[in-house]
Design a protein around this motif. Structure first.
Motif, PDB file in Angstrom:
ATOM      1  N   GLU A  90       0.706  -1.275  -0.125  1.00 51.45           N
ATOM      2  CA  GLU A  90       0.061   0.036  -0.135  1.00 51.45           C
ATOM      3  C   GLU A  90       0.767   1.056  -0.198  1.00 51.45           C
ATOM      4  OE1 GLU A  90      -4.060   1.539   2.173  1.00 51.45           O
ATOM      5  OE2 GLU A  90      -2.449   0.381   3.315  1.00 51.45           O
ATOM      6  N   TRP A 112       2.538   1.782  -3.761  1.00 53.52           N
ATOM      7  CA  TRP A 112       1.470   2.210  -4.512  1.00 53.52           C
ATOM      8  C   TRP A 112       1.225   3.676  -4.254  1.00 53.52           C
ATOM      9  CZ3 TRP A 112      -3.787   3.359  -2.869  1.00 53.52           C
ATOM     10  CH2 TRP A 112      -4.572   4.016  -4.016  1.00 53.52           C
ATOM     11  N   SER A 165      -5.871   5.839  -9.772  1.00 56.33           N
ATOM     12  CA  SER A 165      -5.975   4.659  -9.207  1.00 56.33           C
ATOM     13  C   SER A 165      -4.854   3.552  -9.610  1.00 56.33           C
ATOM     14  CB  SER A 165      -7.553   4.077  -9.746  1.00 56.33           C
ATOM     15  OG  SER A 165      -7.074   3.856 -11.178  1.00 56.33           O
ATOM     16  N   ASP A 166      -4.952   2.537  -8.773  1.00 58.25           N
ATOM     17  CA  ASP A 166      -3.990   1.418  -9.028  1.00 58.25           C
ATOM     18  C   ASP A 166      -4.668   0.563  -9.931  1.00 58.25           C
ATOM     19  OD1 ASP A 166      -6.133  -0.189  -7.968  1.00 58.25           O
ATOM     20  OD2 ASP A 166      -4.951  -0.553  -5.755  1.00 58.25           O
ATOM     21  N   ASN A 184      -5.925  -2.333  -9.911  1.00 62.48           N
ATOM     22  CA  ASN A 184      -7.196  -2.884  -9.601  1.00 62.48           C
ATOM     23  C   ASN A 184      -8.301  -1.897  -9.486  1.00 62.48           C
ATOM     24  OD1 ASN A 184      -5.955  -5.577  -9.181  1.00 62.48           O
ATOM     25  ND2 ASN A 184      -5.125  -4.851  -7.197  1.00 62.48           N
ATOM     26  N   GLY A 185      -7.984  -0.798  -9.655  1.00 64.76           N
ATOM     27  CA  GLY A 185      -8.989   0.414  -9.987  1.00 64.76           C
ATOM     28  C   GLY A 185      -9.260   0.837  -8.624  1.00 64.76           C
ATOM     29  N   ARG A 186      -8.390   0.633  -7.362  1.00 66.47           N
ATOM     30  CA  ARG A 186      -8.892   1.331  -6.260  1.00 66.47           C
ATOM     31  C   ARG A 186      -8.338   2.688  -6.273  1.00 66.47           C
ATOM     32  NH1 ARG A 186      -5.781   2.396  -1.841  1.00 66.47           N
ATOM     33  NH2 ARG A 186      -6.948   2.375   0.253  1.00 66.47           N
ATOM     34  N   CYS A 187      -9.124   3.654  -5.600  1.00 57.17           N
ATOM     35  CA  CYS A 187      -8.733   4.937  -5.476  1.00 57.17           C
ATOM     36  C   CYS A 187      -8.552   5.242  -4.140  1.00 57.17           C
ATOM     37  CB  CYS A 187      -9.766   5.811  -6.034  1.00 57.17           C
ATOM     38  SG  CYS A 187     -10.166   5.655  -7.843  1.00 57.17           S
ATOM     39  N   LEU A 188      -7.896   6.367  -3.801  1.00 59.27           N
ATOM     40  CA  LEU A 188      -7.717   6.821  -2.352  1.00 59.27           C
ATOM     41  C   LEU A 188      -8.992   7.538  -1.983  1.00 59.27           C
ATOM     42  CD1 LEU A 188      -4.218   8.996  -2.449  1.00 59.27           C
ATOM     43  CD2 LEU A 188      -4.877   6.717  -1.384  1.00 59.27           C
ATOM     44  N   SER A 189      -9.223   7.113  -0.771  1.00 66.94           N
ATOM     45  CA  SER A 189     -10.672   7.673  -0.242  1.00 66.94           C
ATOM     46  C   SER A 189     -10.325   9.141  -0.014  1.00 66.94           C
ATOM     47  CB  SER A 189     -11.008   7.209   1.183  1.00 66.94           C
ATOM     48  OG  SER A 189     -10.118   7.333   2.133  1.00 66.94           O
ATOM     49  N   GLU A 225      -8.185   9.722   2.871  1.00 66.29           N
ATOM     50  CA  GLU A 225      -6.576   9.522   2.559  1.00 66.29           C
ATOM     51  C   GLU A 225      -6.079  10.664   1.885  1.00 66.29           C
ATOM     52  OE1 GLU A 225      -6.371   4.750   2.375  1.00 66.29           O
ATOM     53  OE2 GLU A 225      -7.437   5.602   0.738  1.00 66.29           O
TER      54      GLU A 225
END
Length: 482
Positions: free
Chosen positions: A130, A133, A270-271, A273-278, A281
């Motif tokens: 984490e 990234w 995003s990473d 996998n498509g995850r973005c920071l909240s 965050e």
């Protein structure tokens, strides 16, 4: 009121001690034959924290380490207890190399509770994939490639505007207070495109309170520095969340681009996998970067001006280098990345300033496993501390270390791991290039416009938690005659 406060503090201390006794009894017992580093854990609860803080307040943070080296007879490591945690202090190039080279293997990033509480989940408080990234995401906006395109010119514009408003026509200037305005305005502009003066001033005043609680005993009662810092951090986050939500709407409506600034970049990245920071965050990371851009650069510029005021010969050489750059440009032409690369002597001077007074005196790690080091065992879970201040002032690393000598950085410069103002390894300061460009842009504009006299010769420096002249470095400025 005082009686109530003292009673509250006493109850907190008693509760904390009882909690630590319970925690200790429930840990797996440590074998008696472990060869711990020499040293002392000091007083219950507070350990040797007061001696650690006193050395900082007296302006000699390296004193805490040197006294224990002399007392315990170890030249590489000793044990202590700081801010409620058992800790091994590794010092010198060998300690720096060991910690920087074993990140995510034997050690992981760690900061005392006040830092973790105040900054929340952000780059400096997370580990593993984490963290990699998040660092990669931030580096794509803060790395050298970003500066080549537009940062140098933007910094030059903001710097020129700042000097015209806050320096031109003045006779006496308090450097620290004035440069704080510049550094914070620049960070707000580049990270969030925030330029409204009153909004910046409001955030800046909260940051001044926030800073004071970062390295403090975590006593969270009204009137304490940690309590006030915690409240200021919450207020800053609330302001940032409002800005973030408004920017998200602007992005959705197509009113701004994803590359406008760091905030837009974080909201649209995003990473794999498509995850973005909240949003929380993002707020925490911008809080971190505003802190870095506001405070570390402020103290570096302030102490740079102090050193130039103390060493006229060095000032003259810096001025000559900067005039050579400005004379080669058209009237009004802004600085470019290529101009920054020509400021070699100026950067040597800044490096020597950071050697004598590193903006951040050191950092912390946590032992992920039992560590064998220098013939001693550092148990898993112990905290580790490395010190830039003690490394930079050790005569084994730098000849006549108290002497101001920019030539130390000629050629290949100091021996590896002896000059570490930005740390090292995977956790090297993310904003190193940002800071370098910021300080050099300011230096270029200030020396080509003014000479100055220090109004308080030999003004004392205190670390609270960063090195700051006790009176803020008042100077009398003299514009160059054109």
């Amino acid at each position: 009121m005082i009686q109530i406060l003292l009673t509250s503090v006493l109850l907190f201390i008693i509760s904390y001690i009882l909690w630590n006794v319970y925690r200790t009894r429930n840990r797996k017992s440590v074998k008696n034959n472990i060869n711990l580093p020499p040293g002392s854990f000091g007083w219950p609860l507070i350990g040797e924290t007061l001696a650690f803080l006193r050395a900082n307040w007296d302006g000699v943070p390296e004193r805490f380490i040197q006294e224990r080296i002399d007392k315990h007879g170890s030249s590489l490591v000793f044990k202590t207890s700081l801010l409620g945690d058992r800790m091994a202090v590794l010092f010198g190039p060998a300690g720096n190399k060991f910690l920087f080279g074993n990140e995510n293997k034997l050690v992981g990033v760690w900061w005392p509770y006040p830092v973790r509480k105040l900054f929340g989940k952000c780059l400096i408080t997370i580990r593993g994939d984490e963290a990699k990234w998040m660092r990669k995401m931030l580096l794509s906006y803060l790395g050298p490639d970003a500066f080549v395109t537009h940062y140098a010119a933007t910094m030059d514009v903001v710097t020129r505007r700042h000097i015209e408003v806050h320096w031109r026509g003045k006779e006496v200037v308090n450097v620290y207070q004035t440069v704080k305005l510049y550094a914070f305005e620049l960070a707000c502009c580049l990270f969030m495109s925030l330029e409204e003066p009153n909004h910046i001033a409001k955030l800046g005043s909260l940051f001044n309170i926030f800073l004071k609680g970062i390295i403090e005993l975590p006593i969270n009662f009204p009137g304490t520095r940690f309590y006030n810092s915690n409240k200021a951090a919450a207020a800053i986050r609330a302001e940032l969340m409002t800005i973030i939500k408004a920017r998200r709407v602007e992005l959705e409506e197509g009113k701004v681009s994803s590359s406008q600034d760091l905030l837009s970049h974080l909201l649209t990245s995003s990473d794999e996998n498509g995850r973005c920071l909240s949003e929380k965050e993002i707020a925490n990371n911008i809080l971190l970067l505003l802190f870095a851009g506001h405070d570390t650069s402020t103290v570096s510029i302030t102490l740079l001006m102090k050193c130039l005021g103390e060493h006229p010969d060095v000032y003259n050489k810096v001025l000559a280098e900067q005039l050579q750059i400005s004379d080669a440009k058209e009237a009004g032409e802004l600085l470019k990345w290529e101009d920054i690369q020509k400021m070699k002597y100026s950067w040597n001077v800044i490096s020597e300033v950071m050697r004598l007074n590193p903006p951040v005196t050191g950092a912390y790690r946590e032992a992920l496993v039992d560590i064998e080091y220098a013939g001693y065992t550092i148990p898993k879970g112990w905290k580790l501390h490395w010190s830039a201040s003690s490394t930079h002032t050790d005569k084994d690393n730098f000849e006549d270390p108290a002497w101001f000598d920019p030539s130390r950085f000629d050629g290949s410069g100091p021996t590896p791991f002896t000059f570490v103002p930005f740390g090292g390894g995977p956790r090297m300061c993310l904003g190193k290039e940002f800071a370098r460009l910021e300080v050099l842009a300011f230096l270029h504009n200030i020396v080509t416009n003014f000479k100055w006299d220090l109004l308080i010769p030999n003004e004392k420096i205190k670390y609270d938690p960063m090195p700051t002249p006790t009176k803020g470095l008042p100077i009398r400025i003299h514009p160059h005659q054109i």
